[in-house]
Design a protein around this motif. Structure first.
Motif, PDB file in Angstrom:
ATOM      1  N   UNK A   1       0.830  -1.203   0.000  1.00  0.00           N
ATOM      2  CA  UNK A   1       0.000   0.000   0.000  1.00  0.00           C
ATOM      3  C   UNK A   1       0.867   1.255   0.000  1.00  0.00           C
ATOM      4  N   UNK A   2       1.981   1.193   0.744  1.00  0.00           N
ATOM      5  CA  UNK A   2       2.899   2.360   0.741  1.00  0.00           C
ATOM      6  C   UNK A   2       3.458   2.580  -0.659  1.00  0.00           C
ATOM      7  N   UNK A   3       3.849   1.485  -1.320  1.00  0.00           N
ATOM      8  CA  UNK A   3       4.351   1.595  -2.702  1.00  0.00           C
ATOM      9  C   UNK A   3       3.313   2.274  -3.595  1.00  0.00           C
ATOM     10  N   UNK A   4       2.065   1.822  -3.458  1.00  0.00           N
ATOM     11  CA  UNK A   4       0.999   2.366  -4.308  1.00  0.00           C
ATOM     12  C   UNK A   4       0.794   3.852  -4.039  1.00  0.00           C
ATOM     13  N   UNK A   5       0.851   4.232  -2.760  1.00  0.00           N
ATOM     14  CA  UNK A   5       0.684   5.648  -2.428  1.00  0.00           C
ATOM     15  C   UNK A   5       1.802   6.476  -3.048  1.00  0.00           C
ATOM     16  N   UNK A   6       3.026   5.956  -2.980  1.00  0.00           N
ATOM     17  CA  UNK A   6       4.148   6.679  -3.583  1.00  0.00           C
ATOM     18  C   UNK A   6       3.963   6.849  -5.086  1.00  0.00           C
ATOM     19  N   UNK A   7       3.285   5.884  -5.692  1.00  0.00           N
ATOM     20  CA  UNK A   7       3.034   5.993  -7.137  1.00  0.00           C
ATOM     21  C   UNK A   7       1.918   6.982  -7.448  1.00  0.00           C
ATOM     22  N   UNK A   8       1.343   7.562  -6.411  1.00  0.00           N
ATOM     23  CA  UNK A   8       0.336   8.597  -6.634  1.00  0.00           C
ATOM     24  C   UNK A   8      -1.096   8.131  -6.506  1.00  0.00           C
ATOM     25  N   UNK A   9      -1.293   6.868  -6.085  1.00  0.00           N
ATOM     26  CA  UNK A   9      -2.668   6.397  -5.936  1.00  0.00           C
ATOM     27  C   UNK A   9      -3.249   6.892  -4.610  1.00  0.00           C
ATOM     28  N   UNK A  10      -4.563   6.932  -4.561  1.00  0.00           N
ATOM     29  CA  UNK A  10      -5.243   7.318  -3.328  1.00  0.00           C
ATOM     30  C   UNK A  10      -5.665   6.051  -2.606  1.00  0.00           C
ATOM     31  N   UNK A  11      -5.211   5.916  -1.373  1.00  0.00           N
ATOM     32  CA  UNK A  11      -5.539   4.703  -0.623  1.00  0.00           C
ATOM     33  C   UNK A  11      -6.435   5.088   0.549  1.00  0.00           C
ATOM     34  N   UNK A  12      -7.561   4.381   0.678  1.00  0.00           N
ATOM     35  CA  UNK A  12      -8.451   4.626   1.811  1.00  0.00           C
ATOM     36  C   UNK A  12      -8.559   3.331   2.614  1.00  0.00           C
TER      37      UNK A  12
END
Lengths: 493, 331
Positions: free
Chosen positions: A187-198
């Motif tokens: 999830x941290x990787x995805x956030x760094x890629x600019x995704x929005x995580x809820x």
């Protein structure tokens, strides 16, 4: 004046209201979610978190309010529309096709046209896996996966479909701590890629360790928001209105041996149970720790008489229980609470009242008045949100759990509890354990499994560590710590 | 509406005036006291079989074997009545025939239940297999040991003397005892499902046999019991056909009422309250249909087509209503 202006919100929820009949699940909720951030939605059971997220995912229709995506008003009537706009939700229960393989599940919903481009999908699948640090084999049938692995598959599928707002509803429930670490890293990787995580959760520690920002919901309203670093006490106060008092664990010495297993083997789950020897004593609280499917489930079902060992000896006090069925075990005072509530524990289609009648009205005739009084007592004492006529499948997970707990006998000899606080918030979990501890005064031994090490250390006297179907450790909780236990669970003993 | 158009189209294709056909269906079933009597005669076994099936559907078993159970009920009843021929106590044997019929059907159903719970054979296969066996036994008895003196015939065994018959309303073969039996079966079942623990356990075990174990009950035992009860009711239906309608054992003693009863129960949405009405509707179609080929000179199978179309339409309507009646829920 701001020097670094905040990026515009990816998603905005403005004044969302949702009514279910007379229940106000959401009352005027306004929230903003930034891209590239992990946003936590924290709240106790029934606070309205899931409802809000289902509205955002298009699964449920709002009564009033607006949803804006990248500044544009949207109104979707179905999950398919939301998913086309890049909003994907990971539900609490897996939505997949158990008989298909991992790859086939991955491809579903993405196939256009008649031909299957298996190879292309396989490459995409494997590159996504590597990027997120998941290790899934594409050809495994999905029914052989653990809940944690099914969750990983679903995340991969959502991402591949172009999801850039990923909603996760209680994702750490029912998965191992190792899988939790993998998930959080991904999830941290995805956030760094600019995704929005809820991240929707009732677990403070999940939110604390993962989120950048957290909004707290209580009774369908926002009670507060906080940026990292978090103050746990302030968050607890927002969640419950007050800080719950810590659990008081009475020190009671263990009594006589109650359940004795010698070299017991049985098939089941992923690893089965291999030559297990253990003794459970009266008044003890014993935790079964281990990765999902390492033999804890088989242990419980053997001890409950629901499955028969292929070899070895199982005794209750002085009596051999060979060839006895679950009813015989129940007569000896063994009570079992399975984790799959609607599959094994409760009966979908029957109301709370009918469950109570089934449990307590033992004559030929059912006296519904008596049952109704009894059901009202259960609902009151176990604080179940629901009325007696409601079918159990319409109760929330936490309330189903409370109902099952309310059916435990008054003075059992042995309680076998498979993840007894699964789906319960912190305060409810404390209440459950406080209730369970009272059984020890009646000489009851409590055996429970849990994937949460904090819970194990909070309540257990002794820990059995399962690895690949074998008990590799049998240790007093006071003689170990969370790190040692964590590595034992991973097989690094 | 669509189904009305469909059946009308079929009738026109067959060269029959549709309105007249519907009129005949109505008149043929409810046109006179005699016709109503005939409808009720069909209603009795249909209702008895349907009531029995409610028990097995409640525990989520497909008791396809209801035909065979009805046949075995008829066979057991015949056996008892044969002893009663030339006895000085015909009434005793006549009454005894009914417990015997229930026993025959019940035992036959128990076979399917045991195959299911102990042998792991799916109840549909077990029931279907036992239907063939029952049919075989029936034919063997009619053409073998129980054949008419002199010549074996498709018209069945030798008729019983009238003192071994159920009473009947004059002019039709409707026996009030049969109607009473069906009504009693309905009443008992309503009570069982509402107030008995048995009814509750059946429902629970039907929805989740695993969890029922944790509530201290063995689902397998209840499955067998539900089968036995269903078989007993079907057996009674067979008994009524022998003692009240045909007064002998005939090869087509079950008249497919068992299979028809499956449809009745499904169409009633598995609810006792609707069973008598739906069974009555089917009985009307059955009896009224007899008139069509004779008067309008259309093929008799067309009555079956109309009947089938109505059943499918009703099933679709029930499914549609259920979908409509359930608005958006929390999940």
């Amino acid at each position: 004046m701001r020097i670094h202006p905040e990026p515009p919100p990816a998603v905005e929820l403005v004044d969302i209201h949702k009514r279910y009949g007379s229940v106000n699940a959401n009352q005027g909720i306004t929230l903003r979610f930034r891209p590239g951030a992990i946003h936590g939605i924290l709240g106790e059971n029934g606070a309205g978190k899931s409802t809000l997220m289902k509205i955002l995912a298009g699964f449920t229709q709002k009564t009033r309010g607006r949803i804006r995506i990248h500044g544009v008003d949207v109104d979707f009537q179905a999950p398919a529309v939301a998913s086309r706009l890049g909003i994907g939700m990971l539900y609490q229960e897996p939505v997949d096709f158990p008989v298909l393989s991992v790859l086939e599940n991955f491809m579903i919903g993405q196939i256009r046209g008649f031909r299957l481009h298996r190879k292309a999908f396989r490459e995409r699948f494997e590159s996504l896996c590597t990027r997120l640090g998941f290790s899934l084999s594409p050809e495994t049938p999905v029914r052989q996966l653990t809940p944690g692995e099914r969750q990983q598959l679903e995340i991969l599928r959502l991402l591949s479909m172009g999801t850039h707002v990923l909603i996760l509803d209680e994702p750490t429930t029912g998965i191992s701590s190792f899988q939790k670490e993998t998930l959080f890293k991904a999830l941290r990787t995805l956030a760094q890629e600019g995704k929005t995580i809820i991240l929707v959760s009732h677990k403070l520690e999940d939110v604390e360790s993962l989120c950048d920002r957290v909004s707290v919901l209580r009774h369908g309203k926002i009670t507060g928001e906080m940026e990292r670093p978090f103050d746990p006490n302030a968050l607890l106060k927002m969640m419950f209105g007050s800080v719950p008092s810590p659990l008081k664990r009475p020190e009671i010495p263990a009594g006589a041996p109650l359940l004795i297993l010698r070299d017991v083997s049985a098939p089941g789950d992923r690893s089965g149970l291999k030559a297990c020897s253990a003794i459970i004593r009266e008044k003890e609280v014993v935790a079964l720790a281990g990765l999902e499917g390492s033999g804890q489930g088989v242990f419980m079902r053997l001890a409950a008489g629901l499955r028969a060992p292929v070899s070895g000896v199982l005794r209750l006090r002085d009596e051999g229980m060979h060839r006895k069925d679950g009813i015989a075990f129940q007569k000896k005072g063994v009570a079992f609470l399975p984790t799959a509530r609607l599959e094994e524990g409760l009966i979908p289609g029957l109301s709370i009242l009918e469950h109570v009648a089934l449990k307590y009205c033992r004559g030929f005739r059912v006296h519904w008045n008596v049952a109704r009084d009894q059901a009202a007592r259960h609902i009151r004492y176990f604080r179940i949100k629901g009325d007696p006529e409601m079918p159990v499948e319409s109760l929330s997970g936490g309330n189903q759990q409370r109902l099952m707990l309310s059916f435990l006998p008054d003075a059992p000899a042995l309680l076998l509890l498979e993840k007894p606080t699964r789906g319960l918030d912190f305060e409810s979990a404390l209440w459950v354990w406080d209730h369970l501890f009272r059984y020890r005064e009646k000489n009851t031994a409590v055996v429970f499994s849990s994937s949460e090490l904090e819970e194990i250390f909070m309540v257990a006297d002794r820990i059995l560590v399962f690895y690949e179907g074998a008990v590799i450790r049998d240790i007093r909780a006071a003689d170990t710590d969370i790190h040692e236990l964590g590595s034992a669970i991973a097989g690094k003993a | 509406m669509a189904v009305f158009g469909f059946t009308t189209g079929i009738l026109m294709l067959a060269g029959a005036p549709p309105m007249e056909a519907y009129g005949l269906l109505l008149k043929g079933s409810l046109g006179s006291g005699k016709k109503v009597g005939a409808v009720l005669t069909a209603w009795v076994p249909l209702t008895l079989c349907a009531v029995g099936l409610l028990y097995t559907f409640r525990i989520a078993l497909w008791n396809i074997g209801v035909e065979g159970q009805m046949i075995m009920g008829a066979v057991f009843a015949t056996a008892v009545l044969r002893w009663g021929v030339e006895s000085r106590l015909p009434l005793f044997y006549l009454i005894l025939a009914f417990p015997a019929a229930a026993l025959g059907g019940g035992l036959w159903a128990m076979g399917a239940g045991l195959l299911k719970t102990k042998g792991g054979v799916h109840e549909i296969f077990a029931g279907l297999g036992l239907n063939f066996v029952a049919q075989g036994i029936l034919l063997y008895l009619i053409f073998g040991p129980w054949k008419r003196p002199g010549v074996a015939s498709m018209s069945g065994t030798a008729p019983f003397p009238p003192e071994l018959w159920l009473s009947s309303v004059s002019g039709v073969r409707l026996s009030p005892e049969g109607v009473f039996l069906a009504a009693a079966a309905l009443a008992v079942t309503v009570w069982m499902f509402r107030y008995s623990r048995l009814g509750l356990v059946f429902k629970a075990a039907g929805n989740n046999p695993t969890a029922v174990m944790l509530f201290g009950e063995k689902p397998g035992r209840y499955m067998i019991l539900a089968m036995v009860l269903a078989g007993a009711f079907a057996g009674l239906a067979g008994g009524v056909q022998v003692a009240g309608v045909y007064h002998r054992l005939i090869p087509s003693i079950s008249s497919n009422y068992g299979y028809l009863a499956l449809l009745v129960v499904m169409l009633s949405n598995y609810r006792v309250a609707l069973v008598p009405a739906v069974a009555f509707f089917f009985a009307c179609l059955n009896v009224g249909g007899i008139q069509l080929p004779m008067v309008l000179k259309i093929d008799s199978s067309l009555a079956g087509v109309i009947q089938g179309a109505w059943v499918l339409a009703a099933l679709a309507a029930v499914a549609w209503l259920r979908k409509e009646g359930r608005p958006e829920e929390a999940r």
